[in-house]
Scaffold this motif. Structure first.
Motif, PDB file in Angstrom:
ATOM      1  N   GLY A  63      13.201  -1.738  31.205  1.00  0.00           N
ATOM      2  CA  GLY A  63      12.462  -0.715  30.287  1.00  0.00           C
ATOM      3  C   GLY A  63      11.705   0.291  30.976  1.00  0.00           C
ATOM      4  N   GLY A  64      10.979  -0.295  32.110  1.00  0.00           N
ATOM      5  CA  GLY A  64      10.021   0.573  32.920  1.00  0.00           C
ATOM      6  C   GLY A  64      10.712   1.591  33.417  1.00  0.00           C
ATOM      7  N   ILE A  65      11.820   1.276  34.215  1.00  0.00           N
ATOM      8  CA  ILE A  65      12.429   2.139  35.031  1.00  0.00           C
ATOM      9  C   ILE A  65      13.104   3.384  34.201  1.00  0.00           C
ATOM     10  N   ASN A  66      13.607   2.892  32.719  1.00  0.00           N
ATOM     11  CA  ASN A  66      14.120   3.765  31.855  1.00  0.00           C
ATOM     12  C   ASN A  66      13.121   4.808  31.496  1.00  0.00           C
ATOM     13  N   GLU A  67      11.837   4.286  31.080  1.00  0.00           N
ATOM     14  CA  GLU A  67      10.795   5.309  30.890  1.00  0.00           C
ATOM     15  C   GLU A  67      10.442   6.271  31.860  1.00  0.00           C
ATOM     16  N   LEU A  68      10.315   5.831  33.074  1.00  0.00           N
ATOM     17  CA  LEU A  68      10.117   6.462  34.254  1.00  0.00           C
ATOM     18  C   LEU A  68      11.100   7.657  34.602  1.00  0.00           C
ATOM     19  N   LEU A  69      12.243   7.280  34.477  1.00  0.00           N
ATOM     20  CA  LEU A  69      13.286   8.412  34.330  1.00  0.00           C
ATOM     21  C   LEU A  69      13.304   9.386  33.433  1.00  0.00           C
ATOM     22  N   ALA A  70      12.902   9.023  32.010  1.00  0.00           N
ATOM     23  CA  ALA A  70      12.761   9.795  30.870  1.00  0.00           C
ATOM     24  C   ALA A  70      11.516  10.820  31.172  1.00  0.00           C
ATOM     25  N   GLU A  71      10.326  10.318  31.830  1.00  0.00           N
ATOM     26  CA  GLU A  71       9.171  11.053  32.284  1.00  0.00           C
ATOM     27  C   GLU A  71       9.703  12.144  33.095  1.00  0.00           C
ATOM     28  N   TRP A  72      10.568  11.675  34.296  1.00  0.00           N
ATOM     29  CA  TRP A  72      10.890  12.529  35.223  1.00  0.00           C
ATOM     30  C   TRP A  72      11.721  13.766  34.695  1.00  0.00           C
ATOM     31  N   LEU A  73      12.616  13.417  33.814  1.00  0.00           N
ATOM     32  CA  LEU A  73      13.406  14.346  33.170  1.00  0.00           C
ATOM     33  C   LEU A  73      12.705  15.482  32.355  1.00  0.00           C
ATOM     34  N   THR A  74      11.780  15.169  31.728  1.00  0.00           N
ATOM     35  CA  THR A  74      10.788  16.044  31.085  1.00  0.00           C
ATOM     36  C   THR A  74       9.797  16.617  31.569  1.00  0.00           C
ATOM     37  N   LEU A  75       9.253  16.159  32.905  1.00  0.00           N
ATOM     38  CA  LEU A  75       8.122  16.882  33.677  1.00  0.00           C
ATOM     39  C   LEU A  75       8.694  18.164  33.979  1.00  0.00           C
ATOM     40  N   GLU A  76       7.697  19.073  33.860  1.00  0.00           N
ATOM     41  CA  GLU A  76       7.913  20.613  34.343  1.00  0.00           C
ATOM     42  C   GLU A  76       8.057  20.673  35.916  1.00  0.00           C
ATOM     43  N   ASN A  77       7.484  19.918  36.517  1.00  0.00           N
ATOM     44  CA  ASN A  77       7.560  19.790  38.084  1.00  0.00           C
ATOM     45  C   ASN A  77       7.605  18.278  38.485  1.00  0.00           C
ATOM     46  N   PRO A  78       8.778  17.800  38.280  1.00  0.00           N
ATOM     47  CA  PRO A  78       9.133  16.173  38.511  1.00  0.00           C
ATOM     48  C   PRO A  78       8.781  16.097  40.315  1.00  0.00           C
ATOM     49  N   PRO A  79       8.629  14.997  40.717  1.00  0.00           N
ATOM     50  CA  PRO A  79       8.501  14.567  41.991  1.00  0.00           C
ATOM     51  C   PRO A  79       9.930  14.404  42.568  1.00  0.00           C
ATOM     52  N   ASP A  80      10.201  14.596  44.016  1.00  0.00           N
ATOM     53  CA  ASP A  80      11.663  14.453  44.458  1.00  0.00           C
ATOM     54  C   ASP A  80      12.100  13.088  44.265  1.00  0.00           C
ATOM     55  N   ILE A  81      13.275  12.753  44.412  1.00  0.00           N
ATOM     56  CA  ILE A  81      14.005  11.441  44.239  1.00  0.00           C
ATOM     57  C   ILE A  81      13.447  10.239  45.205  1.00  0.00           C
ATOM     58  N   PRO A  82      13.214  10.677  46.383  1.00  0.00           N
ATOM     59  CA  PRO A  82      12.669   9.492  47.306  1.00  0.00           C
ATOM     60  C   PRO A  82      11.258   9.303  46.590  1.00  0.00           C
ATOM     61  N   THR A  83      10.551  10.203  46.484  1.00  0.00           N
ATOM     62  CA  THR A  83       9.006   9.828  45.768  1.00  0.00           C
ATOM     63  C   THR A  83       9.322   9.044  44.643  1.00  0.00           C
ATOM     64  N   LEU A  84      10.054   9.187  43.766  1.00  0.00           N
ATOM     65  CA  LEU A  84      10.232   8.751  42.493  1.00  0.00           C
ATOM     66  C   LEU A  84      10.669   7.045  42.747  1.00  0.00           C
ATOM     67  N   SER A  85      11.651   7.071  43.597  1.00  0.00           N
ATOM     68  CA  SER A  85      12.279   5.592  44.006  1.00  0.00           C
ATOM     69  C   SER A  85      11.206   4.967  44.615  1.00  0.00           C
ATOM     70  N   GLU A  86      10.400   5.521  45.500  1.00  0.00           N
ATOM     71  CA  GLU A  86       9.134   4.662  46.199  1.00  0.00           C
ATOM     72  C   GLU A  86       8.402   4.349  45.226  1.00  0.00           C
ATOM     73  N   GLU A  87       7.901   5.175  44.046  1.00  0.00           N
ATOM     74  CA  GLU A  87       6.957   4.690  43.236  1.00  0.00           C
ATOM     75  C   GLU A  87       7.598   3.311  42.140  1.00  0.00           C
ATOM     76  N   ILE A  88       8.784   3.507  42.054  1.00  0.00           N
ATOM     77  CA  ILE A  88       9.539   2.604  41.037  1.00  0.00           C
ATOM     78  C   ILE A  88       9.334   1.129  41.983  1.00  0.00           C
ATOM     79  N   ILE A  89       9.865   1.243  43.368  1.00  0.00           N
ATOM     80  CA  ILE A  89       9.951   0.097  44.216  1.00  0.00           C
ATOM     81  C   ILE A  89       8.541  -0.605  44.336  1.00  0.00           C
ATOM     82  N   ASN A  90       7.448   0.276  44.311  1.00  0.00           N
ATOM     83  CA  ASN A  90       6.042  -0.487  44.321  1.00  0.00           C
ATOM     84  C   ASN A  90       5.684  -1.262  42.970  1.00  0.00           C
ATOM     85  N   ILE A  91       6.227  -0.503  41.806  1.00  0.00           N
ATOM     86  CA  ILE A  91       6.066  -1.060  40.492  1.00  0.00           C
ATOM     87  C   ILE A  91       6.935  -2.639  40.512  1.00  0.00           C
TER      88      ILE A  91
END
Length: 211
Positions: free
Chosen positions: A172-200
């Protein structure tokens, strides 16, 4: 008695033509649902994009929701296969397998962000039936993670406990993070997003293991 051959036009069997039309319609659904949204996409628009007639559409799908469900099923099946393959890599410890599983999930969705837009955003709130399918898919992915964590517990890499709720929380957390990424005006790059999810994920799993 020999089976009557399927009638063909231009050397192409009817079943093959139907399958080709189905694939074109699914490709059109992916493009239009992601670009303009499920609610704004009509069956006529899907047929026009796929270059098929409405009659052919209804031979293959009962409704607009039926093609959304078929597309979602394909997206989830591909996602599941990719994550399962990544998490099944042999001779890797927990700290190595988690990044592989996360990377498989994130890259599957975001390398072609249309998959994420449909799979994370456009399927929400369509109908009670579609919502039930979405919840089923979330629990299916959580089941993969739960089985993986249970396997690690059997090996002594994690304490033995019930990992069901933490697995649902992870998906569920990953799903919401992906939703946030899709709706941000300037989302982080994919490696940065992956790293944040891995940390969580590491924090949740390690924290749950200590309880």
């Amino acid at each position: 008695m020999s089976k009557t051959p399927t009638r063909a036009y231009g050397g192409v069997a009817a079943e093959q033509r139907a399958e080709e039309r189905r694939e074109r319609l699914l490709a059109a659904a992916l493009e239009l649902f992601a670009r303009q949204g499920y609610a704004r996409t009509t069956i006529e628009a899907l047929c026009s994009e796929a270059k098929v007639t409405a009659r052919h559409f209804y031979q293959l799908f009962d409704s607009r929701e039926a093609i959304l469900r078929a597309l979602y099923n394909n997206i989830i099946a591909d996602l599941r296969a990719g994550v399962l393959q990544a998490m099944s890599a042999p001779n890797l410890n927990l700290s190595e397998q988690i990044p592989l599983g996360v990377s498989a999930m994130v890259h599957h969705y975001l390398e072609d962000s249309r998959h994420a837009r449909v799979g994370v955003l456009e399927v929400v709130g369509v109908s009670p039936q579609m919502e039930a399918r979405r919840r089923e898919a979330i629990h299916d992915m959580a089941g993969l993670i739960e089985a993986y964590l249970n396997n690690l517990a059997e090996k002594g890499e994690l304490p033995k406990r019930n990992y069901h709720l933490v697995s649902v929380a992870l998906v569920g957390g990953i799903n919401e993070l992906l939703a946030e990424w899709l709706t941000l005006e300037n989302p982080p790059d994919i490696p940065t997003l992956s790293e944040e999810i891995i940390n969580i994920l590491n924090a949740l799993i390690r924290g749950a293991a200590r309880q």
